[in-house]
Design an enzyme around this catalytic site. Structure first.
Site, PDB file in Angstrom:
ATOM      1  CE  LYS A  77      13.223  -3.920 -12.914  1.00 22.73           C
ATOM      2  NZ  LYS A  77      11.825  -4.190 -13.332  1.00 22.73           N
ATOM      3  NE  ARG A 117      10.915   1.848 -12.855  1.00 25.41           N
ATOM      4  CZ  ARG A 117      11.108   0.793 -12.066  1.00 25.41           C
ATOM      5  NH1 ARG A 117      12.275   0.588 -11.511  1.00 25.41           N
ATOM      6  NH2 ARG A 117      10.138  -0.054 -11.849  1.00 25.41           N
ATOM      7  NE  ARG A 155       6.221  -8.525  -7.658  1.00 26.71           N
ATOM      8  CZ  ARG A 155       6.893  -7.725  -8.460  1.00 26.71           C
ATOM      9  NH1 ARG A 155       8.068  -8.072  -8.936  1.00 26.71           N
ATOM     10  NH2 ARG A 155       6.375  -6.552  -8.802  1.00 26.71           N
ATOM     11  NE  ARG A 203       6.470  -4.347  -5.384  1.00 25.03           N
ATOM     12  CZ  ARG A 203       7.260  -4.145  -6.431  1.00 25.03           C
ATOM     13  NH1 ARG A 203       8.315  -4.919  -6.609  1.00 25.03           N
ATOM     14  NH2 ARG A 203       6.991  -3.201  -7.295  1.00 25.03           N
ATOM     15  NE  ARG A 216       4.569  -1.630 -10.659  1.00 22.55           N
ATOM     16  CZ  ARG A 216       4.378  -2.832 -10.099  1.00 22.55           C
ATOM     17  NH1 ARG A 216       3.199  -3.155  -9.619  1.00 22.55           N
ATOM     18  NH2 ARG A 216       5.365  -3.684 -10.036  1.00 22.55           N
TER      19      ARG A 216
HETATM   20  P1  ADP Z   1       8.822  -2.979 -10.600  1.00 26.66           P
HETATM   21  O1  ADP Z   1      10.026  -3.034 -11.487  1.00 26.66           O
HETATM   22  O2  ADP Z   1       8.234  -4.322 -10.336  1.00 26.66           O
HETATM   23  O3  ADP Z   1       7.799  -1.962 -11.015  1.00 26.66           O
HETATM   24  P2  ADP Z   1      10.330  -1.625  -8.471  1.00 26.66           P
HETATM   25  O4  ADP Z   1      10.409  -2.167  -7.105  1.00 26.66           O
HETATM   26  O5  ADP Z   1      11.565  -1.580  -9.277  1.00 26.66           O
HETATM   27  O6  ADP Z   1       9.210  -2.508  -9.161  1.00 26.66           O
HETATM   28  O7  ADP Z   1       9.711  -0.148  -8.434  1.00 26.66           O
HETATM   29  C1  ADP Z   1       8.540   0.178  -7.749  1.00 26.66           C
HETATM   30  C2  ADP Z   1       8.198   1.662  -7.937  1.00 26.66           C
HETATM   31  O8  ADP Z   1       9.259   2.473  -7.383  1.00 26.66           O
HETATM   32  C3  ADP Z   1       8.063   2.144  -9.373  1.00 26.66           C
HETATM   33  O9  ADP Z   1       6.771   1.915  -9.879  1.00 26.66           O
HETATM   34  C4  ADP Z   1       8.398   3.636  -9.231  1.00 26.66           C
HETATM   35  O10 ADP Z   1       7.309   4.363  -8.714  1.00 26.66           O
HETATM   36  C5  ADP Z   1       9.479   3.643  -8.172  1.00 26.66           C
HETATM   37  N1  ADP Z   1      10.852   3.577  -8.757  1.00 26.66           N
HETATM   38  C6  ADP Z   1      11.744   2.569  -8.588  1.00 26.66           C
HETATM   39  N2  ADP Z   1      12.901   2.809  -9.257  1.00 26.66           N
HETATM   40  C7  ADP Z   1      12.734   4.004  -9.883  1.00 26.66           C
HETATM   41  C8  ADP Z   1      13.536   4.803 -10.747  1.00 26.66           C
HETATM   42  N3  ADP Z   1      14.780   4.422 -11.111  1.00 26.66           N
HETATM   43  N4  ADP Z   1      13.027   5.979 -11.193  1.00 26.66           N
HETATM   44  C9  ADP Z   1      11.795   6.369 -10.847  1.00 26.66           C
HETATM   45  N5  ADP Z   1      10.980   5.676 -10.042  1.00 26.66           N
HETATM   46  C10 ADP Z   1      11.419   4.496  -9.553  1.00 26.66           C
END
Ligand code: ADP
Ligand code: ZN
Length: 219
Positions: free
Chosen positions: A13, A88, A127, A162, A173
């Site tokens: 993404k 999400r 990554r 990360r 996750r």
């Molecule tokens: P990835 O898609 O690789 O898991 P992100 O950087 O999008 O990584 O998200 C990292 C973390 O941030 C998620 O595991 C969650 O804890 C939190 N997070 C990000 N976006 C949201 C969202 N829209 N709602 C709830 N938690 C979120």
């Protein structure tokens, strides 16, 4: 133009969102990046979020919605946005629709980057991200290596892993994704906005792909 990117952790993404901003003049909004910045800056919210993110759970909807609302109001977001990591949950999706409709706006397309659980692990374990926030380049030691080990091609800063890209958190996750975010895909399918892209771990999305996807937007 308002684009939503859907897909499991490591589906690409962030990389795809960056390509979008190079093809069309829209702003990249990543909720993950917003929260990581809060944590790094040691803000009140940041302190609350750290445990949640390291565990691989979701940040509460209210906090996410508040953060997104502020970002969408910025003048720089008025020409359009590519949303990476949001919505999400179905609650977030419903909220987004409502908020946009108040401003006479709507989502143009929700793109699902589909990748198998096995490939997700492969991608996230390998990554590395640029430590320079302004750059934010994303690499993969197997599929998208930097020219020089540990150094960003684009800006020369060091590359880091990360904190949530470790096997235990990744597995959490993925699980969270299946239970909480797959209903969001159904939601966008019902809205007639879903566009599916099948990907393998080694696949690279190009600007031409982005241009092709944009042409599929229904008016
Ligand atoms: P990835 O898609 O690789 O898991 P992100 O950087 O999008 O990584 O998200 C990292 C973390 O941030 C998620 O595991 C969650 O804890 C939190 N997070 C990000 N976006 C949201 C969202 N829209 N709602 C709830 N938690 C979120
Ligand atoms: Zn960099």
């Amino acid at each position: 133009m308002i684009i939503v990117l859907l897909g499991a952790p490591g589906s690409g993404k962030g990389t795809v969102a960056k390509l979008f901003t190079e093809v069309v003049n829209i702003e990249h909004i990543s909720t993950g990046d917003i929260f990581r910045e809060e944590i790094e800056n040691g803000t009140e919210i940041g302190k609350k979020l750290e445990k949640t993110m390291v565990r691989g759970s979701l940040v509460p909807d209210e906090i996410v919605i508040e953060a997104i609302e502020q970002r969408l109001k910025r003048p720089s977001a008025q020409n359009g946005v590519v949303l990476d990591g949001f919505p999400r949950t179905t609650k977030q999706a419903e909220y987004l629709k409502e908020m946009l409709s108040k401003q006479g706006k709507k989502i143009d397309m929700a793109i699902q980057l589909k990748i198998s659980d096995e490939d997700i692990i492969d991608r996230t374990i390998e990554r590395r991200i640029c430590s320079n926030k302004k750059c934010g380049a994303i690499y993969n030691l197997k599929y998208n290596k930097p020219r020089q080990e540990g150094i960003c091609d684009k800006c020369g800063s060091s590359l880091i892993r990360r904190e949530d890209d470790n096997i235990e958190t990744i597995q959490r996750r993925i699980k969270t994704y299946h239970t909480r975010s797959e209903p969001v895909i159904k939601y966008f399918e019902n809205e007639g906005l879903l566009y599916n892209v099948d990907l393998k771990a080694e696949d690279k999305v190009t600007k031409n792909d982005i241009k092709r996807w944009i042409k599929e937007i229904k008016n």
